[in-house]
Motif scaffolding. Structure first.
Motif, mmCIF file in Angstrom:
data_model
loop_
_atom_site.group_PDB
_atom_site.id
_atom_site.type_symbol
_atom_site.label_atom_id
_atom_site.label_comp_id
_atom_site.label_asym_id
_atom_site.label_seq_id
_atom_site.Cartn_x
_atom_site.Cartn_y
_atom_site.Cartn_z
ATOM 1 N N VAL A 177 -4.183 -3.837 15.684
ATOM 2 C CA VAL A 177 -5.695 -3.976 15.396
ATOM 3 C C VAL A 177 -5.346 -2.836 14.557
ATOM 4 C CG1 VAL A 177 -7.708 -1.961 15.884
ATOM 5 C CG2 VAL A 177 -6.770 -3.425 17.134
ATOM 6 N N MET A 178 -6.338 -2.950 12.916
ATOM 7 C CA MET A 178 -6.244 -1.949 11.644
ATOM 8 C C MET A 178 -7.639 -1.218 11.770
ATOM 9 S SD MET A 178 -5.374 -2.865 8.059
ATOM 10 C CE MET A 178 -3.730 -2.953 8.195
ATOM 11 N N ALA A 179 -7.933 -0.215 11.643
ATOM 12 C CA ALA A 179 -8.924 0.228 11.246
ATOM 13 C C ALA A 179 -8.844 1.423 10.340
ATOM 14 C CB ALA A 179 -8.516 2.025 12.356
ATOM 15 N N VAL A 180 -10.181 1.116 9.503
ATOM 16 C CA VAL A 180 -10.768 1.436 8.309
ATOM 17 C C VAL A 180 -11.177 2.760 8.131
ATOM 18 C CG1 VAL A 180 -11.626 0.955 5.818
ATOM 19 C CG2 VAL A 180 -10.216 -1.093 7.167
ATOM 20 N N LEU A 181 -10.540 3.135 7.181
ATOM 21 C CA LEU A 181 -11.087 5.198 6.662
ATOM 22 C C LEU A 181 -11.474 5.227 6.212
ATOM 23 C CD1 LEU A 181 -8.059 7.103 8.932
ATOM 24 C CD2 LEU A 181 -9.812 5.812 10.182
ATOM 25 N N SER A 182 -12.979 6.481 6.007
ATOM 26 C CA SER A 182 -13.290 6.499 4.314
ATOM 27 C C SER A 182 -11.612 7.681 3.883
ATOM 28 C CB SER A 182 -14.462 7.949 5.320
ATOM 29 O OG SER A 182 -14.201 8.786 5.664
ATOM 30 N N ASP A 183 -11.538 7.939 4.275
ATOM 31 C CA ASP A 183 -10.473 8.956 2.928
ATOM 32 C C ASP A 183 -8.857 8.488 3.910
ATOM 33 O OD1 ASP A 183 -9.747 11.269 4.240
ATOM 34 O OD2 ASP A 183 -12.047 11.100 4.197
ATOM 35 N N GLY A 184 -8.227 9.113 3.251
ATOM 36 C CA GLY A 184 -6.980 9.232 4.087
ATOM 37 C C GLY A 184 -6.386 10.767 4.741
ATOM 38 N N SER A 185 -7.635 11.632 5.044
ATOM 39 C CA SER A 185 -7.035 12.943 5.733
ATOM 40 C C SER A 185 -6.756 12.319 7.219
ATOM 41 C CB SER A 185 -8.137 13.926 5.195
ATOM 42 O OG SER A 185 -9.519 13.210 6.343
ATOM 43 N N ARG A 186 -7.474 11.687 8.275
ATOM 44 C CA ARG A 186 -6.907 11.706 9.056
ATOM 45 C C ARG A 186 -5.290 10.480 9.299
ATOM 46 N NH1 ARG A 186 -11.688 8.506 11.666
ATOM 47 N NH2 ARG A 186 -10.948 7.922 13.434
ATOM 48 N N ILE A 187 -5.490 9.740 8.351
ATOM 49 C CA ILE A 187 -3.882 9.003 8.182
ATOM 50 C C ILE A 187 -2.947 10.600 8.294
ATOM 51 C CG2 ILE A 187 -2.447 7.690 6.654
ATOM 52 C CD1 ILE A 187 -4.846 6.191 6.602
ATOM 53 N N GLU A 188 -2.722 11.187 7.027
ATOM 54 C CA GLU A 188 -1.713 12.447 7.203
ATOM 55 C C GLU A 188 -2.068 13.586 8.328
ATOM 56 O OE1 GLU A 188 -0.343 12.587 4.434
ATOM 57 O OE2 GLU A 188 -0.695 10.931 3.818
ATOM 58 N N LEU A 248 0.895 -1.352 -0.017
ATOM 59 C CA LEU A 248 0.464 0.341 0.284
ATOM 60 C C LEU A 248 0.552 1.193 -0.118
ATOM 61 C CD1 LEU A 248 -2.860 -1.456 2.526
ATOM 62 C CD2 LEU A 248 -3.259 -1.108 0.171
ATOM 63 N N GLU A 249 0.726 2.058 -0.498
ATOM 64 C CA GLU A 249 0.620 3.967 -0.890
ATOM 65 C C GLU A 249 0.555 4.045 0.588
ATOM 66 O OE1 GLU A 249 0.148 5.253 -4.295
ATOM 67 O OE2 GLU A 249 0.487 3.775 -5.268
ATOM 68 N N ALA A 250 2.014 5.309 0.745
ATOM 69 C CA ALA A 250 1.605 5.911 2.063
ATOM 70 C C ALA A 250 0.424 6.938 2.367
ATOM 71 C CB ALA A 250 2.842 7.251 2.045
ATOM 72 N N GLY A 251 -0.533 7.107 1.113
ATOM 73 C CA GLY A 251 -1.654 8.227 1.420
ATOM 74 C C GLY A 251 -2.718 7.142 1.504
ATOM 75 N N GLU A 252 -2.273 5.940 1.442
ATOM 76 C CA GLU A 252 -3.526 4.405 1.466
ATOM 77 C C GLU A 252 -3.290 3.640 3.361
ATOM 78 O OE1 GLU A 252 -4.038 2.522 -2.503
ATOM 79 O OE2 GLU A 252 -2.478 1.906 -1.307
ATOM 80 N N ALA A 253 -2.700 3.718 2.943
ATOM 81 C CA ALA A 253 -2.436 3.260 4.612
ATOM 82 C C ALA A 253 -1.461 3.937 5.613
ATOM 83 C CB ALA A 253 -2.171 1.088 4.894
ATOM 84 N N ALA A 254 -1.291 3.514 6.891
ATOM 85 C CA ALA A 254 0.312 4.133 7.781
ATOM 86 C C ALA A 254 0.358 3.375 8.345
ATOM 87 C CB ALA A 254 0.100 5.046 8.780
ATOM 88 N N SER A 289 -0.187 -0.056 16.004
ATOM 89 C CA SER A 289 -1.602 1.482 15.492
ATOM 90 C C SER A 289 -0.682 0.976 13.672
ATOM 91 C CB SER A 289 -1.205 2.264 15.963
ATOM 92 O OG SER A 289 -1.462 2.810 17.751
ATOM 93 N N LEU A 290 -2.064 0.760 13.673
ATOM 94 C CA LEU A 290 -2.689 0.332 11.700
ATOM 95 C C LEU A 290 -3.489 0.731 11.645
ATOM 96 C CD1 LEU A 290 -1.184 -3.583 11.395
ATOM 97 C CD2 LEU A 290 -0.105 -1.495 11.717
ATOM 98 N N PHE A 291 -3.552 1.757 10.182
ATOM 99 C CA PHE A 291 -4.601 2.358 9.364
ATOM 100 C C PHE A 291 -4.187 1.956 8.262
ATOM 101 C CE2 PHE A 291 -3.764 4.497 13.426
ATOM 102 C CZ PHE A 291 -4.867 4.471 13.887
ATOM 103 N N VAL A 292 -6.249 2.106 7.722
ATOM 104 C CA VAL A 292 -6.264 2.035 5.670
ATOM 105 C C VAL A 292 -7.322 2.486 5.293
ATOM 106 C CG1 VAL A 292 -7.142 -0.493 6.609
ATOM 107 C CG2 VAL A 292 -5.741 0.334 4.163
ATOM 108 N N THR A 293 -6.842 2.883 4.321
ATOM 109 C CA THR A 293 -8.190 3.575 3.936
ATOM 110 C C THR A 293 -9.064 2.734 3.009
ATOM 111 O OG1 THR A 293 -7.190 4.055 1.852
ATOM 112 C CG2 THR A 293 -7.140 5.998 3.191
#
Length: 499
Positions: free
Chosen positions: A191-202, A125-131, A224-228
């Motif tokens: 735990v991986m949280a699925v977010l609606s878009d990448g703004s919270r990841i940024e 995954l790309e930086a804007g898609e997950a962290a 802590s994992l996050f993905v769009t």
């Protein structure tokens, strides 16, 4: 009613009147009302408050950041002031007099890589898609199994998440944090949280780029994992992801499922230990076995924290919280100079309050005396706001046995309590919260909430800014608070008045 009952009631009434008279007289002796305070005494206290603030919030003290020379200067200053007043070390640890060690961990930034594998197909995954974020130098998951748990409700069983990375659809940040804690408690390795878009990841990535402090013994080991949703669709396939989302939203209910995929995650961060200290002093009482009264104020601030292009980047922390320290110092001196107190008085200057009440939490973990022996704890924070005669905010109202004695002291001082809802939102944002969670009766009784317009102006323009500097500060309400707390503490420190 029988004659015996009438006689008994009369005797009880006489005893009650005698006790009430005794309390009134003792209150007059130990705590004069505002009308009995000489103007010269009030002005002298304002001047001494100013002197303390000018030193503690000076350029020389560098913003009192934990682990810096500013910490050393602050702790030395507190020791000189309290030791000269007759206090002794309160750490009850001969190896560490006055200053109780608190080891912090500094964590900054980091990079991450997240890769899904389905069969032989791999998708990074790309930086804007997950962290992925870690509080350690390196966190790693290799070929981990995945379980999709929908919205992560209470019906998610341990058997499906134990040993796997739990993936859930995240809502608001606070609710998502609670879901994460629940899933980790049920055995998820991450735990991986699925977010609606990448703004919270940024936003999280930007926050993580700045240094933060944690208790070294309390650093979270979990990634802590996050993905769009776009990232999930690309990793699992758009059709497979849409079917999972639809099942989670179905009215008929949803059962967590193991995914036909594996995940590899690597995250890094810069981490180092930061030695710091809580300051602890004690004024011995005549009845130490009757418990203790605790006075506390956080000594720390942020150091250099302004924008990089600002002319002044030093956050001096004059109001927050050199003013609270000034009040605590002068209150301690008055208590030491006055009539002997029954109970011991402990003074606590906490480190790293600005980073999440870390010093107060460390004190609660390893207290110098049993926490159950603390009869009352009074926190002093950001007191240079309200003018003389300001009403009083009461944080912790309704949560301890102190309500009645505090209300009576406020009335005796000729002051008023502000509506509870004005102060209550700050309950968990001050050091007393770390003690309340351990059943210590900890409260804040402060002028800061008495003038709502001044308080809002401070919070919107000066709070945690380089503009919080020494100068012409409003200290009338702070001196009022000193006299109010002197009255309160003398009453509570007497085991006869407050068993």
């Amino acid at each position: 009613m029988s004659e015996t009952g009438v006689a008994g009631a009369g005797a009880r009434a006489m005893r009650f009147m005698a006790l009430a008279l005794l309390l009134v007289l003792s209150a007059c002796v130990t705590a004069p009302s505002d009308s009995r305070i000489k103007e010269s005494e009030f002005a002298a206290l304002e001047a001494r408050f100013t002197q303390h603030i000018d030193v503690l919030a000076s350029e020389e003290f560098g913003g009192r950041r934990p682990g810096t020379i500013g910490e050393t200067k602050t702790l030395d200053y507190l020791r000189r002031e309290f030791e000269s007043a007759g206090f002794v070390s309160g750490t009850n640890d001969p190896a560490h007099p006055w200053n109780a060690p608190v080891v912090l961990a500094s964590v900054t930034g980091g990079e991450s890589r997240i890769e899904f594998q389905i069969g032989r197909r791999k998708v990074e995954l790309e930086a804007g898609e997950a962290a992925a974020f870690t509080n350690r130098r390196r966190g790693l998951i290799e070929q981990g199994e995945l379980a999709f748990v929908g919205f992560g409700g209470g019906n998610v069983g341990q058997d499906i998440v134990r040993g796997r990375v739990a993936v859930f659809l995240a809502g608001e940040p606070q609710a998502a944090a609670e879901t994460r804690r629940t899933l980790l408690e049920r055995g998820a390795v991450a735990v991986m949280a699925v977010l609606s878009d990448g703004s919270r990841i940024e936003r999280m990535r930007a926050q993580r780029s700045r240094e933060r402090l944690e208790l070294a013994v309390d650093v979270d080991d979990q990634l802590s994992l996050f993905v769009t949703e776009v990232g999930m669709a690309r990793a699992l396939g758009a059709k497979a992801w849409e079917e999972l989302r639809a099942a989670a939203n179905a009215e008929s209910g949803f059962s967590a499922v193991k995914l036909n995929a594996r995940i590899t995650v690597e995250a890094t961060a810069q981490r180092r230990e930061v030695p710091s200290h809580n300051f602890i002093a004690r004024l011995p009482g005549t009845s130490p076995d009757a418990g203790a009264i605790l006075l506390l104020a956080h000594w720390d601030h942020f150091g250099t924290c302004g924008p990089e292009d600002a002319a002044d980047r030093l956050c001096n922390g004059a109001v927050d919280n050199a003013s609270g320290l000034a009040l605590m110092i002068e209150l301690g001196k008055r208590l030491a100079k006055g009539p002997p107190l029954g109970r011991d008085i402990y003074v606590l200057g906490t480190t790293a309050e600005e980073w999440g009440l870390l010093g107060a939490r460390a004190f609660a973990e390893e207290p110098p005396i049993p926490l159950e022996s603390i009869v009352a704890a009074f926190n002093f924070d950001t007191v240079a706001i309200g003018p003389r005669g300001s009403a009083v905010g009461f944080i912790g109202e309704g949560r301890t046995a102190l309500d009645e004695v505090i209300r009576q002291a406020v009335a005796d001082a000729g002051r008023e309590l502000v509506p509870r809802e004005r102060a209550e939102p700050f309950l968990q944002r001050q050091d007393g919260w770390a003690l309340l969670q351990r059943d210590v009766p900890a409260v804040v009784v402060s002028n800061a909430f008495g003038d709502e317009e001044r308080f809002r102006a401070f919070m919107s323009s000066t709070y945690h800014q380089a503009s919080d500097e020494p100068g012409k500060l409003e200290l009338g309400g702070a001196v009022d608070d000193l006299f109010l707390h002197e009255m309160l503490i003398r009453r509570l420190a007497d085991p006869k008045q407050y068993p």
